[in-house]
Design a protein around this motif. Structure first.
Motif, short mmCIF file in Angstrom:
data_model
loop_
_atom_site.label_atom_id
_atom_site.label_comp_id
_atom_site.label_asym_id
_atom_site.label_seq_id
_atom_site.Cartn_x
_atom_site.Cartn_y
_atom_site.Cartn_z
N VAL A 99 71.97 -24.10 -28.18
CA VAL A 99 73.01 -23.19 -28.66
C VAL A 99 74.37 -23.73 -28.23
CG1 VAL A 99 71.66 -21.11 -28.97
CG2 VAL A 99 72.56 -21.60 -26.71
N GLY A 101 77.54 -22.70 -29.92
CA GLY A 101 78.53 -22.02 -30.76
C GLY A 101 79.59 -21.29 -29.95
N GLY A 102 79.45 -21.29 -28.62
CA GLY A 102 80.36 -20.50 -27.77
C GLY A 102 81.77 -21.09 -27.75
N LEU A 103 82.72 -20.27 -27.35
CA LEU A 103 84.13 -20.71 -27.34
C LEU A 103 84.47 -21.49 -26.08
CD1 LEU A 103 85.74 -17.41 -28.67
CD2 LEU A 103 85.15 -19.47 -29.97
N GLY A 104 83.65 -21.38 -25.04
CA GLY A 104 83.91 -22.10 -23.81
C GLY A 104 85.28 -21.78 -23.22
N SER A 105 85.67 -20.51 -23.29
CA SER A 105 87.04 -20.16 -22.89
C SER A 105 87.30 -20.39 -21.40
CB SER A 105 87.37 -18.73 -23.29
OG SER A 105 86.24 -17.92 -23.23
N ARG A 106 86.28 -20.18 -20.55
CA ARG A 106 86.52 -20.37 -19.10
C ARG A 106 86.77 -21.83 -18.77
NH1 ARG A 106 81.16 -17.69 -17.10
NH2 ARG A 106 80.61 -18.19 -19.24
N LYS A 113 82.26 -27.47 -26.38
CA LYS A 113 81.81 -27.89 -25.05
C LYS A 113 80.86 -29.09 -25.08
CE LYS A 113 81.26 -24.27 -21.86
NZ LYS A 113 80.37 -23.31 -21.14
N GLN A 181 75.99 -19.89 -36.61
CA GLN A 181 75.76 -18.49 -36.30
C GLN A 181 76.81 -17.63 -37.01
OE1 GLN A 181 77.35 -19.16 -31.90
NE2 GLN A 181 77.04 -16.99 -32.28
N GLY A 208 77.60 -14.22 -30.48
CA GLY A 208 76.80 -14.28 -29.25
C GLY A 208 75.57 -15.15 -29.42
N LYS A 391 80.70 -24.34 -16.69
CA LYS A 391 81.31 -23.09 -17.17
C LYS A 391 82.82 -23.05 -16.94
CE LYS A 391 77.42 -20.78 -18.07
NZ LYS A 391 77.00 -20.63 -19.47
P1 UTP Z 1 78.47 -18.53 -22.37
O1 UTP Z 1 78.13 -17.09 -22.37
O2 UTP Z 1 78.54 -19.23 -21.07
O3 UTP Z 1 79.81 -18.72 -23.20
O4 UTP Z 1 77.44 -19.25 -23.31
P2 UTP Z 1 80.70 -20.01 -23.46
O5 UTP Z 1 81.22 -19.93 -24.84
O6 UTP Z 1 79.96 -21.29 -23.17
O7 UTP Z 1 81.85 -19.88 -22.41
P3 UTP Z 1 82.95 -18.72 -22.13
O8 UTP Z 1 82.17 -17.50 -21.72
O9 UTP Z 1 83.75 -18.51 -23.39
O10 UTP Z 1 83.74 -19.30 -21.02
C1 UTP Z 1 76.22 -19.74 -22.90
C2 UTP Z 1 75.67 -20.62 -24.01
O11 UTP Z 1 75.53 -19.88 -25.21
C3 UTP Z 1 76.23 -20.49 -26.27
C4 UTP Z 1 77.29 -21.36 -25.60
O12 UTP Z 1 77.71 -22.39 -26.47
C5 UTP Z 1 76.55 -21.83 -24.36
O13 UTP Z 1 75.67 -22.89 -24.70
N1 UTP Z 1 76.83 -19.45 -27.12
C6 UTP Z 1 77.53 -18.43 -26.58
C7 UTP Z 1 76.67 -19.58 -28.48
O14 UTP Z 1 76.04 -20.53 -28.98
N2 UTP Z 1 77.24 -18.62 -29.27
C8 UTP Z 1 77.93 -17.58 -28.78
O15 UTP Z 1 78.41 -16.74 -29.57
C9 UTP Z 1 78.08 -17.48 -27.39
#
Ligand code: UTP
Length: 455
Positions: A99, A101-106, A113, A181, A208, A391
């Motif tokens: 997975v 798709g997250g924004l990796g904002s932290r 990422k 997603q 998510g 993270k």
């Molecule tokens: P995290 O909850 O750690 O989020 O995702 P994040 O995007 O990596 O970082 P922050 O919270 O914005 O700093 C855990 C995993 O789930 C994936 C992320 O890419 C990471 O592999 N994820 C998270 C998704 O694929 N989609 C999402 O909508 C959220």
């Protein structure tokens, strides 16, 4: 000026969302088409329901309803389980799903990422480590392992381009499957209206990691995988370079137990360890996030001194494809978070930077599928062998700690094979060289390796 489609206007008016077209006159034709598509894709009835339920806060059940996860397999070699897993890999029944798709904002990295240069010596990307593990594992067992990469609107284009630019890191192009997603709009906390990033665009984020299941089904990928004989999907998060992708022993436990879902479990290193907690709630498998676990329960211990609730979640699972096909239809519930969201104010035409939380955002979590599993296997693993998530920009779970963990693991495999390694040295082992300690033991090795060694 072409007016917005009457049907859309009526639809928005019905749901009190007509303000979403307030910037129409400012948009060029392409932006208008995009906005129409975004708005037509929304389920306003669902958004209204989520907004109505906004005060229904998640309550952790009373402690007497929460029990420790039973039956966790110890972290020991199990030749029989390993052989069962290897046979499934040899029959080509396993796919690998990351997975991403997250924004990796932290982390604050300006790209997806997976592009982060995490190799302690080479600076190889997270995606490259993952792809090379998939490649090495598929070579070892003589069958391709479909590599499923979940992206989002925020990460898709750059991720696909990165794989193409790097020639899919040696994987056959047709074995890599990108799927996107869904997104969820942010709602104005005060009114329940969708927020706009600018006049032609909704403020929306990925839905998510729980969005994986809906996206797998909607994209048709799940059905295609099932048709092509895939029976088990190994799942992990892009930010963890230590994961043992398609670990045969883990797969073997999952298959032998005929589990719907299986999970790796890491023993928590203290009551405030920031891992999610696998538990039973009223006898059903569930996850409680570390921030939700009542302190008293987090601290309670067994007579032997171990924490009672100690099964931490590194987000490494295997899913049975038949199980996913049965449960993806309905989709998982949404969790809600109150956030500060800068947005375009349609009344004034200004961008508003809120001083306090002004918006609701919605995400699905993959672990909400756990209670749906009838059969379940949990296998313990050691944190230093399998979990070092990237993270944060600094401090815990940051570039420095992840690189350290990677070097330390490589060093431990080399030391076990009799090689001297300087303390604190940066060492990198390519997955194409070694997937597990035994691979190192079989290699022709120097007596000592220096800082900066790549093998
Ligand atoms: P995290 O909850 O750690 O989020 O995702 P994040 O995007 O990596 O970082 P922050 O919270 O914005 O700093 C855990 C995993 O789930 C994936 C992320 O890419 C990471 O592999 N994820 C998270 C998704 O694929 N989609 C999402 O909508 C959220």
């Amino acid at each position: 000026m072409t007016p917005p489609p009457a049907e859309l206007v009526a639809h928005l008016e019905d749901h009190g969302q007509h303000h979403a077209l307030a910037g129409w006159s400012l948009l060029d034709p392409a932006e208008r088409v995009q906005l129409i598509e975004e708005l037509m894709a929304l389920d306003f009835a669902q958004l209204a329901q989520l907004y109505r339920d906004r005060e229904a806060t998640y309550a952790v059940p009373e402690p007497h309803r929460i029990d420790p996860l039973p039956g966790v397999r110890p972290d020991e070699p199990d030749a029989e389980a390993k052989s069962v897993g290897e046979k499934a890999l040899e029959r080509g029944e396993v796919a690998a799903l990351v997975v991403a798709g997250g924004l990796g904002s932290r982390l604050g990295f300006e790209h997806p990422k997976g592009l982060f240069p995490i190799g302690p010596v080479t600076g190889k990307s997270l995606f490259q480590f993952h792809a090379e593990k998939v490649l090495a594992r598929s070579r070892r067992h003589g069958k391709p392992i479909p590599f499923l990469v979940m992206t989002s609107h925020a990460t898709h284009a750059e991720t696909v381009y990165f794989f193409e630019k790097h020639n899919f890191f040696g994987l056959a192009r047709e074995t890599v499957h990108f799927f996107q997603q869904g997104t969820m709009p942010a709602l104005d906390l005060a009114t329940g209206r969708v927020l706009l990033e600018h006049p032609g665009r909704l403020f929306a984020g990925p839905d998510g990691h729980g969005g994986t299941l809906t996206a797998l089904a909607k994209s048709g990928l799940l059905a295609r995988l099932a048709d092509s004989g895939i029976r088990h999907i190994f799942y992990w998060q892009v930010d963890n370079p230590l994961v043992k992708i398609a670990d045969p022993t883990f797969l073997g436990h999952h298959i032998r137990d005929r589990a719907d879902v299986s999970s790796k479990v890491i023993p928590k290193d203290g009551p405030h360890d920031k891992l999610g907690n696998f538990v039973l709630i009223d006898g059903k498998l569930a996850m409680i996030e570390y921030s939700d676990l009542p302190d008293e329960l987090a601290r309670s211990t067994e007579p032997d001194g171990r924490l009672r609730i100690r099964a931490g979640n590194p987000a490494i699972h295997v899913f049975d494809v038949g199980f996913l096909s049965r449960v993806t239809e309905a989709g998982l519930p949404f969790h809600l978070a109150r956030k500060k969201v800068p947005h375009w104010d349609h009344a004034t035409g200004d961008i508003v930077n809120p001083a306090k939380e002004n918006a609701l955002k919605f995400e699905r979590f993959i672990f909400d599928v756990l209670p749906l599993a009838e059969r379940y296997a949990a296998v313990e693993t050691a944190r230093h062998e399998e979990f070092a998530p990237l993270k944060n920009a600094s401090g815990a779970d940051s570039e420095a700690t992840v690189k350290r963990a990677m070097s330390d693991l490589a060093a431990s495999w080399l030391k076990a094979a009799g090689v001297r390694v300087k303390d604190g040295a940066a060492i990198e082992l390519s997955p194409l060289t070694a997937l597990e300690p035994d691979d190192v033991a079989g290699m022709k090795l120097p007596g000592e390796v220096a800082d900066g060694t790549v093998l």
